[in-house]
Design a protein around this motif. Sequence first.
Motif, PDB file in Angstrom:
ATOM      1  N   ALA A 108      49.070 -30.544  39.952  1.00  0.00           N
ATOM      2  CA  ALA A 108      48.652 -31.091  38.654  1.00  0.00           C
ATOM      3  C   ALA A 108      47.334 -30.474  38.203  1.00  0.00           C
ATOM      4  O   ALA A 108      47.144 -30.182  37.008  1.00  0.00           O
ATOM      5  N   GLU A 109      46.412 -30.251  39.136  1.00  0.00           N
ATOM      6  CA  GLU A 109      45.147 -29.588  38.787  1.00  0.00           C
ATOM      7  C   GLU A 109      45.406 -28.164  38.305  1.00  0.00           C
ATOM      8  O   GLU A 109      44.750 -27.685  37.372  1.00  0.00           O
ATOM      9  N   ALA A 110      46.371 -27.495  38.940  1.00  0.00           N
ATOM     10  CA  ALA A 110      46.700 -26.127  38.522  1.00  0.00           C
ATOM     11  C   ALA A 110      47.277 -26.117  37.112  1.00  0.00           C
ATOM     12  O   ALA A 110      46.933 -25.262  36.289  1.00  0.00           O
ATOM     13  N   VAL A 111      48.157 -27.066  36.815  1.00  0.00           N
ATOM     14  CA  VAL A 111      48.747 -27.139  35.477  1.00  0.00           C
ATOM     15  C   VAL A 111      47.677 -27.470  34.440  1.00  0.00           C
ATOM     16  O   VAL A 111      47.691 -26.952  33.321  1.00  0.00           O
ATOM     17  N   LEU A 167      32.460 -15.835  38.061  1.00  0.00           N
ATOM     18  CA  LEU A 167      33.768 -15.718  37.424  1.00  0.00           C
ATOM     19  C   LEU A 167      34.834 -16.508  38.175  1.00  0.00           C
ATOM     20  O   LEU A 167      35.755 -17.052  37.572  1.00  0.00           O
ATOM     21  N   LEU A 168      34.711 -16.578  39.503  1.00  0.00           N
ATOM     22  CA  LEU A 168      35.738 -17.210  40.329  1.00  0.00           C
ATOM     23  C   LEU A 168      35.886 -18.697  40.028  1.00  0.00           C
ATOM     24  O   LEU A 168      36.982 -19.252  40.132  1.00  0.00           O
ATOM     25  N   ALA A 169      34.797 -19.342  39.656  1.00  0.00           N
ATOM     26  CA  ALA A 169      34.859 -20.778  39.363  1.00  0.00           C
ATOM     27  C   ALA A 169      35.041 -21.066  37.879  1.00  0.00           C
ATOM     28  O   ALA A 169      35.319 -22.204  37.502  1.00  0.00           O
ATOM     29  N   ARG A 170      34.903 -20.033  37.025  1.00  0.00           N
ATOM     30  CA  ARG A 170      34.903 -20.261  35.584  1.00  0.00           C
ATOM     31  C   ARG A 170      36.257 -19.958  34.933  1.00  0.00           C
ATOM     32  O   ARG A 170      36.665 -20.650  33.998  1.00  0.00           O
ATOM     33  N   ARG A 171      36.963 -18.953  35.431  1.00  0.00           N
ATOM     34  CA  ARG A 171      38.213 -18.566  34.774  1.00  0.00           C
ATOM     35  C   ARG A 171      39.336 -19.544  35.104  1.00  0.00           C
ATOM     36  O   ARG A 171      39.613 -19.816  36.270  1.00  0.00           O
ATOM     37  N   PRO A 172      40.022 -20.073  34.095  1.00  0.00           N
ATOM     38  CA  PRO A 172      41.082 -21.043  34.360  1.00  0.00           C
ATOM     39  C   PRO A 172      42.223 -20.499  35.207  1.00  0.00           C
ATOM     40  O   PRO A 172      42.796 -21.233  36.012  1.00  0.00           O
ATOM     41  N   ASP A 173      42.586 -19.217  35.031  1.00  0.00           N
ATOM     42  CA  ASP A 173      43.703 -18.693  35.817  1.00  0.00           C
ATOM     43  C   ASP A 173      43.357 -18.608  37.295  1.00  0.00           C
ATOM     44  O   ASP A 173      44.221 -18.832  38.164  1.00  0.00           O
ATOM     45  N   LEU A 174      42.087 -18.336  37.620  1.00  0.00           N
ATOM     46  CA  LEU A 174      41.671 -18.313  39.022  1.00  0.00           C
ATOM     47  C   LEU A 174      41.621 -19.726  39.598  1.00  0.00           C
ATOM     48  O   LEU A 174      41.996 -19.945  40.749  1.00  0.00           O
ATOM     49  N   LEU A 233      44.094 -20.898  42.734  1.00  0.00           N
ATOM     50  CA  LEU A 233      43.466 -21.478  43.923  1.00  0.00           C
ATOM     51  C   LEU A 233      44.016 -22.881  44.175  1.00  0.00           C
ATOM     52  O   LEU A 233      44.262 -23.251  45.342  1.00  0.00           O
ATOM     53  N   SER A 234      44.230 -23.661  43.148  1.00  0.00           N
ATOM     54  CA  SER A 234      44.816 -24.996  43.319  1.00  0.00           C
ATOM     55  C   SER A 234      46.234 -24.893  43.864  1.00  0.00           C
ATOM     56  O   SER A 234      46.636 -25.695  44.724  1.00  0.00           O
ATOM     57  N   ARG A 235      46.987 -23.904  43.408  1.00  0.00           N
ATOM     58  CA  ARG A 235      48.353 -23.735  43.923  1.00  0.00           C
ATOM     59  C   ARG A 235      48.338 -23.277  45.379  1.00  0.00           C
ATOM     60  O   ARG A 235      49.227 -23.632  46.157  1.00  0.00           O
ATOM     61  N   LEU A 236      47.344 -22.486  45.760  1.00  0.00           N
ATOM     62  CA  LEU A 236      47.210 -22.098  47.162  1.00  0.00           C
ATOM     63  C   LEU A 236      46.906 -23.315  48.023  1.00  0.00           C
ATOM     64  O   LEU A 236      47.486 -23.484  49.110  1.00  0.00           O
TER      65      LEU A 236
END
Length: 439
Positions: free
Chosen positions: A133-136, A257-264, A268-271
């Motif tokens: 859900a966090e990833a979505v 960038l790692l914490a700011r970009r939504p796709d990253l 990471l949430s899916r991992l």
Amino acid sequence: MLLTACATTPERNATDMTPFPAQWTAANASDKPIATQWLSAFADPELSALVHDALNHNYDLKVAAARVYAAREQARIDGAARWPQLAFAAGYRHGATITNSESGAFEALFAMSWEIDVWGRIKAAQQAAGQDAEAVAADYHGAGLSLAARTAQSYFELIEANLQAEVAEQSTKDRRTIVDLVRGRFARGLTRGLDLRLVLTDLENAKAQLAGARNRVQIVTRRLEVLLGRYPGNSFKKRSALPTPPAALSAGLPSELLARRPDLVAVLSRLRAADSRVESAKKALLPRITLTAAGGTGSPALTELIDPRAVAWNLAMGLVQPIFTGGRLTAAIHLNEARTEEAFNQYQSTALNAFREVEQALAAESWLREQERALKEAVEQTEASRKLAIYSYRQGLIEILTLLDSYRSTLNAQSAHLSVQRQLLSNRIDLYLALGGGV
């Protein structure tokens, strides 16, 4: 069994998983914190209104919002198994025997079941659903940023398309002037018929270019209207010029960038969700402890259902230990481990692509600014050469092909200059998007 019960998901730290430089390699990069809002940097009220309109009415974004709601409810569903499940059934039962004796009874029955999550198997599955859900939700945030960027770029593209159409229209008028000039000289016997044919051909080519430019205007307009959630009716007012790109942008540090970009954030949430599913699959090998209870009353008379003496109940606790499942449980572990490996490599690929997009946009801005300066000078030179070519042709010093070439050079230079101006603006939007900056 003890080792499996104590197994936990690994800690996933974005900065530890991905190698990155301490600074951006682009020469014009600044490590100062980036602006949290990029839309206001253009100081264009119309652009701001269009972007906010798109964020409120775009149907694709509403689809993404519905996915977020669905994912959160799915997490609730997956976590419901941690709680006792209680049901109530009320009804009337009527039957007859072979001797034609009939009987009937009213029933009010309760049933309860509860799997006691001693090892945390259900909790791990719930955590996986929550991380999905966090990833979505991160996908939804990224979709909003992408929609804002596409709206702004389409807005700039529409301004450029209108300006390109104006340039093509002016060029067509200039070609008609040349046709009138050559036709007059031909009538006086001062030029050949071939010259007249050449300028007429050039005029028709200019008309074709004008038609193509106007067609592009309506295509871009309708694409922008769909982004805004409007019917594509081709209705926007024209702008007289493209806006000036904002001042140089601070890109911050690569680690940010790692914490700011939504796709990253999403990958990471899916991992982490995949890690939780591995934990849940491993704990499925352990015994399951269940508690069940049932009770209720039954009576031929409805009024007797509330009589405490008619109540019957039972309570049971059981333990189920999987012994042989045909390899299903171990295959589920291996399946989820493979998906974890897939998610890990997907994160690495996404992070690497994110760094590429930032470096590429930073470098492109320098080259596009240099290209814009060169094309601006080219426009000035071609306009001067066109005026000189007209004078020279009237004096009989140059051929008609040279005159026509000067007009084509002017048109090409003006068109290329407008195009690179728009590319500068679009690249700035790409940079904002690559950095994960907010609207």
